[in-house]
Design a protein around this motif. Sequence first.
Motif: not given
Length: 565
Positions: A535-550
């Motif tokens: 899962v890639v998390v986009l916060d403020g238009g930028a990648v803020s986190a990247d990892g598995r859901h759990l």
Amino acid sequence: MLDGGPTGGDVLRRAIGGQRRHVVEASLLGMAHQGCEAMVPVVIGVVIDEAVATGSSSALLRWTLVLAALFFVLSTCYRTAARISERAGEQAAHRLRLDLGARVLDPRGGADAGRLPGVLTTIATGDAKRVGAVPAVLPFGIAAIAGLAISAVVLLRISVPLGLLVLLGIPPLLWLGHRISRPLERRSGVEQERAAHASGVAADLVAGLRVLKGIGAEPAAVARYRHTSQDSLAAALRAASSRAWHDGAILALTGIFIVGIGLVGAHLAMRGAISVGDLVAAVGLAQFLLGPFQLLTFVNGEFAQGRASAGRIAEVLASPPAVTAGSATLPEPLAGGLRLRDVTEGALRGVDLDIAPGSLVGFVAKDPAVATDLLLCLGRERDPAAGAVELDGTPLADLDPTDVRGAILVAHHDADLFESSLIDNVLAGADSTTADAGPALTASAADDVARNLPDGVDTPLTERGRSLSGGQRQRVALARALAADQPVLVVHDPTTAVDTVTESRIAARLKELRRGRTTLLVTTSPALLAVTDRVVVLDGGAVSADGRHLDLVATDEAYRSAVLT
């Protein structure tokens, strides 16, 4: 407007040029009709001089037969010319609608920028019809001018002063008619623009009627449409006033002109310069001239409205494309690897990541604008302002948009269904000769929808699928995206209106069906994110986190807040 694109004048010339043969045929027939009509008062004058004045029965019979032949020819020519010109107008309007449809559906996009769907519909119907009317009425204008010329020649033979009066008086009248039509042209353009906007607002309100009722916003929606409709009505009334003033002014000028011809003819007859038959012919021709002048008034008004509509059509045809067509080609076979290299566009800010071929990746974005801009870039509906999106190492900006959409299918959250059967909707994006809708229906749980319909998958759906519930529409739309079986699939919030049990079943089946092909899920659904590889998390238009859901649920409070609340 696109540099070098068509102008309103180009649109008019193409509409007329495309119907050149029909215009010429109708014009020749129209000129024959006008010529015969002009000869009717002349023949009546001859009857008076050669039959009535002399008491000759044979001359009366002979010229009566000539008069009957004239009426037969003019009637036949008029009917045939009207039929041909009507066909020319309809065909010209049809070709304009095809051109507009091709531009709106151009994979490069751009035609709908800043325009409501109802506006484009009005341009493709009302404006196309008005431009199509130009080649339809042009033969009548040419015929009217021929009628005026024939009348002038005949009057010259009767009396040189009468003929010169007509020949010298017609050009100023035509010039004045052109000048008088200018306000009508301007106000007609405003009228069509306001009407198109009102149509667009109405279509927008109808599409969101359920939502408006749900939030109790009907009064605000009614007030909005009332204001828009009143603006459209005011513009239409101003255009109608201009049309009335235009027609009245032209008729007044032509009436004065015809009265002048009659007075000159009467003066010449009183002096003995022309016979009684010639006077009757001259007065009859003066009355006949009212017909060609009325025709020219009508044609002039149609041209004024056609020019205004042609300008609006030209604006759509000349709309700059949202993206340009590249010349690069994709490798074969296509693996489906994606790379975003420092992508900046709209709400996106320097997004940089790699997506392995065949992976199932989730994207979480709190800001809907971020999700929307990501989808637009992945589908190449818009090119990044900075950076690049690559597919198997080839920048999407270097590819033709058609090739991009043949490899990457972006299923937007607000995808509409068509007024057709459920199975036709599911197979709309697939090769209907070889596609099997079964796996897609099962994976999306749309098979349950079909079982509850009277005719199963063959049940017709109403416009935009409104005969289905929100969750049922989403499942059918997801089935359509899965049935297309593209190498790369991007889906945005496909289950927001689906119950949690069904959503979990869809998640597991989707993962199985798309195994080995790249799939991106832009969503905040825990059930869907749980089956992803990352899962890639986009916060403020930028990648803020990247990892598995759990892992993200356990370690990232912002992620938990976005997904679990």
